[in-house]
Design an enzyme around this catalytic site. Structure first.
Site, PDB file in Angstrom:
ATOM      1  N   TRP A 127      -9.271  90.199 -19.904  1.00  0.00           N
ATOM      2  CA  TRP A 127      -9.431  89.530 -18.615  1.00  0.00           C
ATOM      3  C   TRP A 127      -8.371  90.067 -17.656  1.00  0.00           C
ATOM      4  CZ3 TRP A 127      -6.800  84.468 -17.160  1.00  0.00           C
ATOM      5  CH2 TRP A 127      -7.324  83.958 -15.971  1.00  0.00           C
ATOM      6  N   ASP A 208      -6.283  82.795 -26.260  1.00  0.00           N
ATOM      7  CA  ASP A 208      -6.877  82.287 -25.028  1.00  0.00           C
ATOM      8  C   ASP A 208      -8.317  81.893 -25.368  1.00  0.00           C
ATOM      9  OD1 ASP A 208      -7.769  81.705 -22.498  1.00  0.00           O
ATOM     10  OD2 ASP A 208      -7.227  83.630 -21.606  1.00  0.00           O
ATOM     11  N   ALA A 210     -11.302  80.123 -23.671  1.00  0.00           N
ATOM     12  CA  ALA A 210     -11.797  79.622 -22.389  1.00  0.00           C
ATOM     13  C   ALA A 210     -13.267  79.249 -22.420  1.00  0.00           C
ATOM     14  CB  ALA A 210     -11.566  80.677 -21.298  1.00  0.00           C
ATOM     15  N   LYS A 243     -15.260  75.836 -18.077  1.00  0.00           N
ATOM     16  CA  LYS A 243     -16.619  76.254 -18.417  1.00  0.00           C
ATOM     17  C   LYS A 243     -17.370  75.191 -19.203  1.00  0.00           C
ATOM     18  CE  LYS A 243     -14.591  80.189 -17.190  1.00  0.00           C
ATOM     19  NZ  LYS A 243     -13.168  80.287 -16.780  1.00  0.00           N
TER      20      LYS A 243
END
Length: 394
Positions: A127, A208, A210, A243
């Site tokens: 990312w 991470d 997400a 999300k």
């Protein structure tokens, strides 16, 4: 003073959004911005979120600050969602943050405090904001091989070879599920091999996560994170609610510091609270409170999980439809990887020149590295995209 400021590089995704808006073509397709959209192009407010907001409006009688680390009930609920029973609650320190990005930033700052000379290993690609924040903080980055441009899967041998060069105290940044930007993920045996390398080198994992619930299911998407947290002496986990709860603008995230030594939790918790105080004092509470209400109410949680499953199945369906349409047009399975990837994103593995040709000739907007947001499609636009890919010669 201001005259000494230098122009910063424009955000490529935001520039793509503006270019899409300015394009007058009716057939244009936006696959750039990383936001979930339903078949109508709307990013909806989930039913359970609406219900929780109504209940909160009726019941909340104060907007006073929560603690520096946020409402402890939010921490408890998110730790249970992400880690399940893999790690004892007494071993986990946690602090609410402004979104998953805030959690990532706080994690990097904690690393700077604890190990100023630590190198951060990042997947190639990752990312872009990971790289941007690390560069801003002046932290040393070491890329490790991840995406295989030929197979559009994981270059696992290259990844392991690169991770073996980590030193004790270095940090390895991993994507818990639904890798952004590629959509290519490790399998269970590959995660075991990564854990083995982490234990051998003494590197600390930072995960991470997400997109929990967007790939193979809530528990399935958390399985790797749980496995890592249970196996290593310590790790950091940055989680986002943007999300899977659809509360992007509420900026709801959490940073967890996990240690196998329960006595370390007190110091870890104090450090997380200190970092919050230096950066923004008290974290935002509205989104965190909604998440807490949903996760601790049986009816709200059941409705949320049902709608999240619909979202997941919708994206899987779009992936399968696109792979099937490309198989029909190309007469081969060279795009089969699209159905195997997970989450919102896939990376086509083509050149920036081809991406620009897709935009110029067909109004298909995706990031220059060929990352596309599968959730930007619907059943009607999949054939348009497939034909554009074949006609362009991707």
């Amino acid at each position: 003073m201001f005259e000494t400021l230098k122009a910063q590089p424009a955000d490529k995704i935001l520039a793509l959004v503006q270019a899409y808006r300015d394009d007058p073509r009716d057939t244009k397709i936006d696959l750039g911005v990383g936001v979930y959209k339903d078949a109508t192009g709307l990013t909806p407010v989930m039913r359970a979120v609406k219900a929780a907001e109504h209940k909160l409006w009726e019941e909340q009688d104060s907007k006073a600050y929560t603690g520096l680390a946020g409402d402890p009930a939010f921490g408890d609920a998110m730790i249970a969602l992400v880690l399940g029973t893999a790690v004892a609650r007494a071993n986990v320190a946690a602090a609410a943050t402004p979104g998953g990005t805030g959690a990532v930033r706080q994690a990097f700052e904690l690393i700077q405090m604890a190990a100023p000379r630590a190198r951060v290993f990042v997947s190639n690609p990752t990312w872009p904001n990971h790289l941007s924040i690390l560069k801003y903080l002046g932290m040393e980055m070491v890329p490790y091989r991840y995406f295989d441009e030929e197979t559009r899967g994981v270059d696992f041998d290259g990844m392991i070879a690169d991770l073996k060069t980590a030193r004790k105290g270095d940090v390895v940044l991993l994507h818990g599920c639904c890798h952004n930007p590629t959509g290519a993920n490790l399998n269970s045996a590959e995660w075991d091999a990564v854990i083995k390398v982490l234990l051998e080198t003494g590197a600390v994992p930072m995960i991470d996560i997400a997109y929990q619930g967007f790939g193979d299911g809530l528990d399935e998407d958390a399985a790797a994170t749980r496995k890592v947290a249970a196996a290593v002496p310590e790790c950091l986990i940055a989680a986002s609610c943007s999300k899977n709860f659809g509360i992007y603008r509420e900026r709801t995230g959490i940073l967890m510091a996990v240690s196998s030594d329960a006595s370390a939790r007190g110091l870890n918790q104090d450090t997380l609270a200190y970092l919050n105080r230096q950066n923004f004092s008290f974290p935002p509470d509205h989104g965190a409170r909604l998440v807490t209400m949903i996760l601790t109410d049986d009816a709200l949680r059941a409705d949320w999980q049902a709608e999240l499953e619909d979202v997941r199945q919708s994206m899987l369906g779009l992936r399968e439809q696109l792979a099937s349409e490309l198989r029909r047009l190309a007469g081969s399975d060279r795009f089969a990887f699209l159905a195997q990837h997970r989450g919102m994103f896939s990376r086509l593995g083509t050149t920036p020149e081809m991406v620009e040709k897709l935009r110029a000739d067909h109004g298909i907007y995706m990031v220059g590295d060929s990352r596309m947001n599968i959730a930007g499609l619907n059943a009607q636009t999949v054939p348009i995209l497939a034909k554009a890919i074949i006609d362009t010669g991707v």
